[in-house]
Design an enzyme around this catalytic site. Structure first.
Site, PDB file in Angstrom:
ATOM      1  N   HIS A  79       9.354   3.359  -3.585  1.00  0.00           N
ATOM      2  CA  HIS A  79       8.839   4.436  -4.436  1.00  0.00           C
ATOM      3  C   HIS A  79       8.011   3.885  -5.593  1.00  0.00           C
ATOM      4  CE1 HIS A  79      12.365   7.248  -3.059  1.00  0.00           C
ATOM      5  NE2 HIS A  79      11.591   6.862  -2.066  1.00  0.00           N
ATOM      6  N   HIS A 262       7.248  13.136   1.932  1.00  0.00           N
ATOM      7  CA  HIS A 262       7.998  11.994   1.409  1.00  0.00           C
ATOM      8  C   HIS A 262       7.923  10.809   2.370  1.00  0.00           C
ATOM      9  CE1 HIS A 262      10.835   9.789  -1.041  1.00  0.00           C
ATOM     10  NE2 HIS A 262      11.374   9.376   0.105  1.00  0.00           N
ATOM     11  N   ASP A 266       6.777   7.042   1.458  1.00  0.00           N
ATOM     12  CA  ASP A 266       7.452   5.797   1.841  1.00  0.00           C
ATOM     13  C   ASP A 266       6.503   4.852   2.578  1.00  0.00           C
ATOM     14  OD1 ASP A 266       9.919   6.412   0.751  1.00  0.00           O
ATOM     15  OD2 ASP A 266      10.777   7.157   2.623  1.00  0.00           O
ATOM     16  N   HIS A 289      11.520   3.044   7.480  1.00  0.00           N
ATOM     17  CA  HIS A 289      11.278   1.772   6.795  1.00  0.00           C
ATOM     18  C   HIS A 289      11.175   0.594   7.767  1.00  0.00           C
ATOM     19  CE1 HIS A 289      11.538   3.569   2.883  1.00  0.00           C
ATOM     20  NE2 HIS A 289      12.723   4.085   3.153  1.00  0.00           N
ATOM     21  N   HIS A 367     -39.656 -28.099   3.050  1.00  0.00           N
ATOM     22  CA  HIS A 367     -38.431 -28.241   3.830  1.00  0.00           C
ATOM     23  C   HIS A 367     -38.500 -27.302   5.031  1.00  0.00           C
ATOM     24  CE1 HIS A 367     -34.085 -27.940   4.836  1.00  0.00           C
ATOM     25  NE2 HIS A 367     -34.079 -29.206   4.432  1.00  0.00           N
TER      26      HIS A 367
END
Length: 464
Positions: A79, A262, A266, A289, A367
């Site tokens: 959170h 929610h 997460d 999770h 060059h």
């Protein structure tokens, strides 16, 4: 999405009980320098150990994401991390005098409000986005979980949840712009099903949980005697059930799909553990999770695979940190040897410079005139001048010092640099300065491709 890194203007603290440990703690967000990232610090432990917010430090996923490093453990970090991502903050030190951030009301909104009160400060470094350029997929067939990332020059997330519950039907949530996180996602609270509640208590979890910091979903019939038992379990004089919504204690939902929102919160917090802001479209079905962290590990593995070819971000519409006038005031070089046009990022340990290669460069006359190629030694000189700005930034009076290149190691040229190319150099310290001597790594990029690299040793000498 922001182009520059950000921190906060001053420290700010919040206090409260931890959801799972039940321990009261104060969490303090502190400003941090560019490229610091997110770090936790346990100030209550001997030595005040630091814990990097890194997916490789995840040690437990029991109803939350727990980190451990240097003998210190931080519970339920998602959170707090989500609030940092939601405000597009890049560099924050989070000090804790306990094992777990306070759960507050079960969402991120209190953290958002505290960080906004602290004020946001832009830093002189570009955000180091990881732009996912290929399909990344995670699947857990047993739990019917899928998470995917698709290439997108933005950060958008869509989440679907389905718990086969009579209370929570299939829900979707989306976030099309990270700047809307504070208003659309941050206040959405954690939740738990009634049938899980007693099991979690028996597992020695949610010691700090109560009806003020979590939504309890009643997904079955309960008797009056069972409500009395729940009241005792939750240390409440009485609990009741909102029959219409199936929520314990008549709690009002912020949104009908607050649970899906929610889960999106997460996911944002867990994906912060990859260590860099992400550009991608994230699609998640039934995330949790464990799945979030497994997916984050896939992203980090891809990030590490692509690390060598990751060019610093360059937006030519943004004002530089130093223009060519300021560079000329710091370095002794003049035409035709002032090689760097501007410095676009500078902090305590790194610098990014820009060199526009044009056909008018004087060396193209002799060059390879029929096939103009920028000499490798001048690419190296441009890189060294970029590093010289970094070396001079270590002293308060750079006008009184000369920066000298005194050593080159592991030099490689990967491809030709030709007129029309824009060279982006990034130099960073790889050892601390001692007696005016410092070692740097340098890399040059064109169109995102690595073209040259070297390790350089520089000496800072005071003018007589």
């Amino acid at each position: 999405m922001n182009t520059k890194q950000q921190t906060i203007q001053k420290s700010v603290s919040v206090s409260g009980v931890g959801l799972h440990t039940g321990v009261t703690a104060t969490m303090t967000f502190l400003p941090a320098p560019a490229h610091h990232g997110y770090k936790f610090q346990r100030v209550d432990l001997p030595g005040q150990p630091i814990v990097d917010a890194d997916v490789d430090n995840v040690v437990d996923l029991s109803r939350g994401t727990t980190l451990e490093q240097n003998g210190a453990r931080i519970h339920t970090v998602e959170h707090a991390l989500a609030s940092l991502v939601g405000l597009q903050l890049d560099n924050i030190l989070i000090q804790l005098d306990g094992p777990e951030p306070p759960i507050m009301d079960g969402s991120s909104i209190k953290f958002i409000e505290a960080l906004q009160d602290a004020g946001i400060e832009e830093q002189n470094a570009y955000r180091n986005y990881f732009e996912i350029n290929e399909y990344v997929h995670y699947k857990n067939s047993e739990k019917d979980i899928e998470i995917a990332a698709l290439p997108l020059n933005d950060y958008r997330l869509t989440v679907m949840v389905d718990y086969n519950s009579r209370v929570i039907t299939s829900q979707h949530a989306f976030l099309n712009d990270i700047s809307q996180f504070s208003s659309q996602i941050a206040m959405c609270r954690t939740f738990v099903f009634l049938h899980e509640l007693e099991m979690l208590y028996k597992q020695n979890l949610i010691k700090g949980g109560d009806l003020t910091n979590a939504i309890v979903i009643v997904d079955r019939d309960v008797r009056e005697g069972e409500l009395d038992y729940l009241a005792d379990l939750l240390n409440k004089p009485k609990v009741s059930v909102n029959k219409k919504e199936g929520i314990l204690n008549n709690l009002d939902l912020h949104y009908p799909n607050e649970m899906a929102r929610h889960k999106l919160l997460d996911l944002v917090g867990d994906l912060a553990l990859v260590g860099r802001p992400i550009k991608a479209q994230i699609l998640a079905a039934r995330p949790g999770h464990a799945a979030n962290v497994a997916f984050a590990k896939k992203i980090k593995k891809l990030m590490q695979k692509n690390a060598a070819n990751t060019s610093p971000a360059y937006d030519p519409t943004q004002p530089p940190v130093y223009d060519f006038h300021k560079i000329a005031s710091l370095l002794p070089h003049r035409y035709p040897f002032q090689m760097i046009d501007k410095i676009i990022a500078l902090d305590e340990s790194s610098v990014v410079g820009v060199k526009n290669v044009t056909m008018n460069e004087q060396y193209f006359m002799g060059h390879f005139p029929g096939n103009p190629v920028m000499p490798g030694v001048l690419q190296l000189e441009s890189m060294a001048q970029t590093g010289g700005i970094l070396v001079l930034s270590t002293v308060p009076d750079p006008e009184n010092y000369w920066p000298y290149l005194i050593g080159i190691e592991n030099c490689r040229f990967r491809r030709n640099v030709v007129p029309g190319d824009t060279l982006i150099f990034r130099c960073e310290f790889i050892s601390p300065m001692k007696r005016g001597i410092v070692k740097m790594s340098g890399r040059g990029y064109v169109a995102g491709q690595l073209v040259c690299e070297a390790e350089m040793i520089a000496s800072l000498v005071k003018k007589k």
